[in-house]
Design a protein around this motif. Structure first.
Motif, PDB file in Angstrom:
ATOM      1  N   SER A  34       0.829  -1.208   0.000  1.00 25.29           N
ATOM      2  CA  SER A  34       0.000   0.000   0.000  1.00 25.29           C
ATOM      3  C   SER A  34       0.865   1.260   0.000  1.00 25.29           C
ATOM      4  N   MET A  35       1.880   1.279   0.837  1.00 27.49           N
ATOM      5  CA  MET A  35       2.791   2.428   0.885  1.00 27.49           C
ATOM      6  C   MET A  35       3.511   2.589  -0.454  1.00 27.49           C
ATOM      7  N   THR A  36       3.941   1.482  -1.035  1.00 30.26           N
ATOM      8  CA  THR A  36       4.670   1.510  -2.300  1.00 30.26           C
ATOM      9  C   THR A  36       3.777   1.992  -3.433  1.00 30.26           C
ATOM     10  N   VAL A  37       2.540   1.499  -3.488  1.00 28.23           N
ATOM     11  CA  VAL A  37       1.608   1.909  -4.545  1.00 28.23           C
ATOM     12  C   VAL A  37       1.405   3.425  -4.506  1.00 28.23           C
ATOM     13  N   HIS A  38       1.148   3.957  -3.319  1.00 26.79           N
ATOM     14  CA  HIS A  38       0.886   5.398  -3.221  1.00 26.79           C
ATOM     15  C   HIS A  38       2.130   6.222  -3.561  1.00 26.79           C
ATOM     16  N   ALA A  39       3.291   5.773  -3.088  1.00 30.92           N
ATOM     17  CA  ALA A  39       4.533   6.480  -3.416  1.00 30.92           C
ATOM     18  C   ALA A  39       4.822   6.406  -4.915  1.00 30.92           C
ATOM     19  N   ARG A  42       2.492   8.763  -6.780  1.00 31.97           N
ATOM     20  CA  ARG A  42       2.965  10.155  -6.631  1.00 31.97           C
ATOM     21  C   ARG A  42       4.147  10.403  -7.554  1.00 31.97           C
ATOM     22  N   TRP A  43       5.079   9.440  -7.571  1.00 27.83           N
ATOM     23  CA  TRP A  43       6.275   9.592  -8.397  1.00 27.83           C
ATOM     24  C   TRP A  43       5.916   9.703  -9.880  1.00 27.83           C
ATOM     25  N   ILE A  44       5.103   8.800 -10.404  1.00 30.50           N
ATOM     26  CA  ILE A  44       4.864   8.813 -11.846  1.00 30.50           C
ATOM     27  C   ILE A  44       4.115  10.068 -12.278  1.00 30.50           C
ATOM     28  N   VAL A  45       3.225  10.563 -11.436  1.00 32.49           N
ATOM     29  CA  VAL A  45       2.499  11.797 -11.764  1.00 32.49           C
ATOM     30  C   VAL A  45       3.464  12.981 -11.752  1.00 32.49           C
ATOM     31  N   ARG A  46       4.285  13.073 -10.724  1.00 33.83           N
ATOM     32  CA  ARG A  46       5.233  14.204 -10.624  1.00 33.83           C
ATOM     33  C   ARG A  46       6.365  14.067 -11.634  1.00 33.83           C
ATOM     34  N   GLY A  47       6.780  12.842 -11.903  1.00 32.57           N
ATOM     35  CA  GLY A  47       7.807  12.635 -12.923  1.00 32.57           C
ATOM     36  C   GLY A  47       7.311  13.054 -14.296  1.00 32.57           C
ATOM     37  N   MET A  48       6.072  12.712 -14.611  1.00 30.34           N
ATOM     38  CA  MET A  48       5.503  13.103 -15.910  1.00 30.34           C
ATOM     39  C   MET A  48       5.269  14.608 -15.966  1.00 30.34           C
ATOM     40  N   ALA A  49       4.898  15.212 -14.832  1.00 30.18           N
ATOM     41  CA  ALA A  49       4.745  16.676 -14.796  1.00 30.18           C
ATOM     42  C   ALA A  49       6.094  17.343 -15.049  1.00 30.18           C
TER      43      ALA A  49
END
Length: 174
Positions: A34-39, A42-49
Motif C-alpha cells: 500500500s505504501m509503495t503503490v501510493h509512493a 505520486r512519483w509517476i504523476v510528478r515525474g511526468m509533470a
C-alpha cells in the motif's frame, strides 16, 4: 545478534487484527505494498509533470507508457490485460484523454479500434525516462540494491497478484 526495533514490536502493519492470523507476514507485505503503490503513483504523476505533462492521473501515465511500449498499436483489451485492470471504462477514459492531449492517436485493425503513441507521446515518455534515470534510478542504485534481488521481488509480487486475483474471484462467489 541484537534484534531490530521492528523485531521487538512484531511486524510493521496497518491492521493488527489482520496480522494476528496464520500469516502475519502477508499483512506486513500488504502494508508495504500500500505504501509503495501510493509512493509510486505520486512519483509517476510528478515525474511526468516534470517531463512537461502535468494533469495526468497515475492511470493516464501507465496507459501512455504501455501504449508506447514496443511502438505497436494496442487494443483496449490488451492494455487492460497487461495492466491487470478489470474496469475497461477507466482505461477507455484515459485513452480518450491522452488522445485529446495528442499523445495518442486512434486507428483500426480490422473491426477493432486501436491506439498508438504519437511523436508527442513518444517525446513525453523519453523525457520521463531521462528524469527517471536522473532522479529515481540514480538514487536506488546508490542504496546498493541488488538488481537481481529486485527482479526476484518483482517475480514474487507478480505471483502474489495471481493469488489475490484468485481470492477476489472466490470472494465474488460468496
Amino acid at each position: 545478534m541484537t534484534s531490530s526495533f521492528s523485531d521487538d514490536l512484531g511486524p510493521i502493519v496497518s491492521s493488527g487484527h489482520l496480522a494476528s492470523g496464520a500469516l502475519p507476514a502477508l499483512s506486513e507485505f500488504e502494508f508495504a505494498l500500500s505504501m509503495t503503490v501510493h509512493a509510486f503513483q505520486r512519483w509517476i504523476v510528478r515525474g511526468m509533470a516534470a517531463a512537461g505533462m502535468p494533469d495526468l492521473s497515475p492511470l493516464d501515465v501507465l496507459v501512455l507508457h504501455n501504449v508506447n511500449h514496443r511502438g505497436k498499436p494496442k487494443r483496449l483489451a490488451d492494455i487492460c490485460l497487461v495492466l491487470n485492470i478489470e474496469d475497461t471504462h477507466l482505461v477507455n477514459y484515459s485513452l480518450k484523454k491522452l488522445e485529446r492531449l495528442k499523445l495518442l492517436k486512434g486507428g483500426r485493425k480490422g473491426k477493432e479500434k486501436t491506439v498508438e503513441v504519437t511523436p508527442a507521446g513518444e517525446e513525453a515518455c523519453r523525457r520521463y525516462a531521462q528524469i527517471r534515470e536522473q532522479l529515481l534510478v540514480k538514487s536506488v542504485r546508490a542504496t546498493g540494491a541488488d538488481p537481481a534481488r529486485l527482479s526476484e521481488i518483482a517475480a514474487m509480487m507478480r505471483s502474489l497478484s495471481g493469488q489475490y486475483d484468485q481470492a477476489a474471484r472466490a470472494a465474488a462467489s460468496l
